[in-house]
Design an enzyme around this catalytic site. Structure first.
Site, short mmCIF file in Angstrom:
data_model
loop_
_atom_site.label_atom_id
_atom_site.label_comp_id
_atom_site.label_asym_id
_atom_site.label_seq_id
_atom_site.Cartn_x
_atom_site.Cartn_y
_atom_site.Cartn_z
N HIS A 135 8.60 69.29 -36.40
CA HIS A 135 7.41 69.20 -36.78
C HIS A 135 6.87 67.86 -37.32
O HIS A 135 7.66 66.96 -37.88
CB HIS A 135 6.84 70.34 -37.97
CG HIS A 135 5.29 70.78 -38.11
ND1 HIS A 135 4.69 69.51 -38.83
CD2 HIS A 135 4.75 71.78 -37.75
CE1 HIS A 135 3.42 70.23 -39.18
NE2 HIS A 135 3.34 71.46 -38.20
N ASP A 212 13.78 71.95 -43.33
CA ASP A 212 12.41 72.55 -43.28
C ASP A 212 12.37 73.80 -42.82
O ASP A 212 12.61 74.27 -41.75
CB ASP A 212 11.63 71.61 -42.44
CG ASP A 212 10.36 71.93 -41.96
OD1 ASP A 212 9.92 73.19 -42.52
OD2 ASP A 212 9.71 71.52 -40.91
N GLN A 215 9.29 77.81 -40.90
CA GLN A 215 9.21 79.18 -40.04
C GLN A 215 10.35 79.96 -40.19
O GLN A 215 10.46 80.81 -39.40
CB GLN A 215 9.08 78.40 -38.64
CG GLN A 215 8.00 77.50 -38.24
CD GLN A 215 6.49 78.50 -38.19
OE1 GLN A 215 6.71 79.76 -38.15
NE2 GLN A 215 5.40 77.53 -38.23
N LYS A 238 2.41 80.69 -44.74
CA LYS A 238 2.97 81.37 -43.63
C LYS A 238 3.93 82.50 -43.87
O LYS A 238 4.44 83.25 -43.10
CB LYS A 238 4.06 80.51 -43.00
CG LYS A 238 3.27 79.26 -42.44
CD LYS A 238 4.09 78.07 -41.66
CE LYS A 238 3.66 76.83 -41.53
NZ LYS A 238 2.76 76.64 -40.47
N CYS A 376 1.77 70.55 -33.36
CA CYS A 376 2.48 69.33 -34.33
C CYS A 376 3.78 69.01 -33.93
O CYS A 376 4.30 68.66 -34.89
CB CYS A 376 1.96 69.62 -35.63
SG CYS A 376 0.44 69.89 -36.25
N1 PMP Z 1 7.32 72.52 -40.53
C1 PMP Z 1 7.15 73.42 -39.79
C2 PMP Z 1 8.36 74.01 -38.74
C3 PMP Z 1 5.89 74.10 -39.29
O1 PMP Z 1 5.76 75.11 -38.51
C4 PMP Z 1 4.94 73.71 -40.31
C5 PMP Z 1 3.42 74.32 -40.14
N2 PMP Z 1 3.15 74.54 -38.77
C6 PMP Z 1 5.09 72.68 -41.32
C7 PMP Z 1 6.43 72.20 -41.29
C8 PMP Z 1 4.02 72.05 -42.11
O2 PMP Z 1 3.69 73.20 -42.90
P1 PMP Z 1 2.27 72.93 -43.82
O3 PMP Z 1 1.23 72.51 -43.07
O4 PMP Z 1 2.02 74.29 -44.36
O5 PMP Z 1 2.58 72.04 -44.91
#
Ligand code: PMP
Length: 418
Positions: A135, A212, A215, A238, A376
């Protein structure tokens, strides 16, 4: 709360989804006259009543700042905030609550590590190793660091199924590698990465690993000690918690060596104009008044998931994903993006002759919420030679009937554009 939330007769792995649905007030509505089918959980999940109530209760009954007060409300707020940290510790099996740093979300967690650990340990000519499925929040903070330090960002490639090339990973680990940053589960492809192997290889080269987990935590049990990762990041929103709160786990011995992140109140022990000494971990990394209500809400969300049983939650997610993969994959003109052997949570696809945004709009008219775009993860789109995908993502309250509705909607869209 929901410890009894599985239906006898369906076996221990089955969640009582109808009962769970009643815990989520937002689900009980129609969109454009159709029953809401919410399949955008990877972007953000819905919140159970218990979380909403806990936040309201805090503001109605004991709103107060933490750590600084001797009065009753402040002590209550501090106690609830501490309790939430302990709940997070238990949820990811950290050794000590001091290893849990509250942040805004996964994004801030990665930025914190890049700006503290990274700035202290990455120098000119050094390398930061990430993967092709990250991401943007696990790419850009490292790019900023590498630019500042004249270091090199290296990227582990993925195959056509969306799986990491482990051989390439091993080759890319070099004496210059200072940190590995990798998604547990890809938000664009659903790939579950072989973390134990990755961490084992990195540690054999004395390289720390940031995971990270944004998910992953909603879909599987995470044990940071068993994994052995040095950092683990996730967002509350999430996993049925509020927005604006998330977690950075860091191994005690790693955090102890890190310089501070932001300066301000609460992160200090003493301040004079000549010299400031810092507070102990984790407070040293939590400058300023924290998101108290958010942390309390997150604690309740994690209790909710633990109450359902994370193994049952994981089994339900796998069941839905397998069903969706089969049904959506069988639609004429659909190409699945991300067909890794181990996947969780999300199904990404493109449909012949229909732009994902048009598909998303048509599905919205049917009351079905999915996400369309690059998620993203633009490098993932580039890797597959597409500008965007449609993505359905699942949660504890989703059903196979909802996936059937999605399939009907996709067929309808295909007919409109055929
Ligand atoms: N890493 C992953 C794999 C994500 O899916 C996301 C959110 N789509 C993020 C990081 C970032 O999370 P946040 O916007 O809640 O900081």
């Amino acid at each position: 709360m929901s410890t009894a939330a599985y239906r006898t007769g369906l076996g221990p792995a089955a969640l009582d989804v109808e009962r769970i649905r009643r815990d989520f007030p937002i689900l009980d509505q129609t969109i454009h006259g159709k029953k809401l089918v919410y399949l955008d959980n990877a972007a953000t999940s819905q919140k159970p009543r218990a979380v909403i109530d806990a936040i309201v209760r805090y503001y109605e009954h004991y709103n107060s700042n933490v750590h600084r007060g001797v009065h009753t409300l402040s002590m209550r707020a501090t106690e609830a905030h501490d309790e939430a940290r302990e709940t997070v510790r238990r949820f990811i099996q950290a050794a000590d609550a001091s290893e849990i740093i509250f942040v805004r979300g996964a994004t801030e967690a990665v930025n914190l590590v890049a700006q503290t650990y990274g700035r202290a340990n990455v120098g000119e000519g050094d390398e930061v190793l990430i993967t092709a499925m990250e991401h943007h929040s696990n790419i850009v903070p490292w790019q900023i660091l590498c630019q500042e330090k004249h270091a090199r960002l290296r990227v582990v490639p993925i195959n056509d199924a969306g799986e990491l090339d482990l051989e390439a990973f091993e080759k890319l680990l070099s004496p210059r590698t200072r940190i590995v940053a990798v998604a547990h589960v890809s938000n664009a492809l659903g790939t579950v990465n072989p973390l134990r192997k990755i961490i084992q290889l990195a540690h054999a080269h004395d390289v720390p690993v940031l995971v990270d987990g944004a998910q992953a935590v909603p879909h599987m049990a995470v044990d940071v000690q068993a994994l052995g990762c040095d950092f683990y990041a996730f967002s509350g929103h999430k996993i049925y918690g509020p927005t604006g709160i998330g977690v950075l786990y860091g191994k005690e011995e790693v955090l102890a060596e890190m310089p501070p992140y932001q300066g301000g109140g609460d992160m200090i022990r003493s301040v004079t104009f000549e010299k400031t000494t810092y507070n102990v971990v984790p407070y040293m990394f939590e400058a300023g008044t924290p998101d108290i209500a958010g942390a309390i809400g997150l604690g309740v969300a994690l209790e909710y998931v633990m109450g359902l049983g994370i193994d049952r939650v994981a089994a339900h997610g796998q069941d839905l994903l397998a069903y969706a993969t089969e049904k959506v994959g069988a639609i004429d003109g659909v190409r699945l993006i991300g067909t890794a052997q181990h996947r969780a949570g999300v199904l990404s696809f493109v449909l012949d002759n229909v732009h994902p945004h048009d598909l998303g709009t048509i599905l919205d008219r049917e009351g079905i919420a999915i996400r369309t775009g690059h998620h993203c993860a633009q490098p993932v789109m580039d890797r597959f030679g597409i500008p965007a995908t449609a993505r359905a993502s699942f949660a504890v309250y989703n059903t196979k009937e909802e996936i059937d509705a999605l399939v009907d909607g996709i067929r309808k869209a295909h007919e409109v554009f055929a």
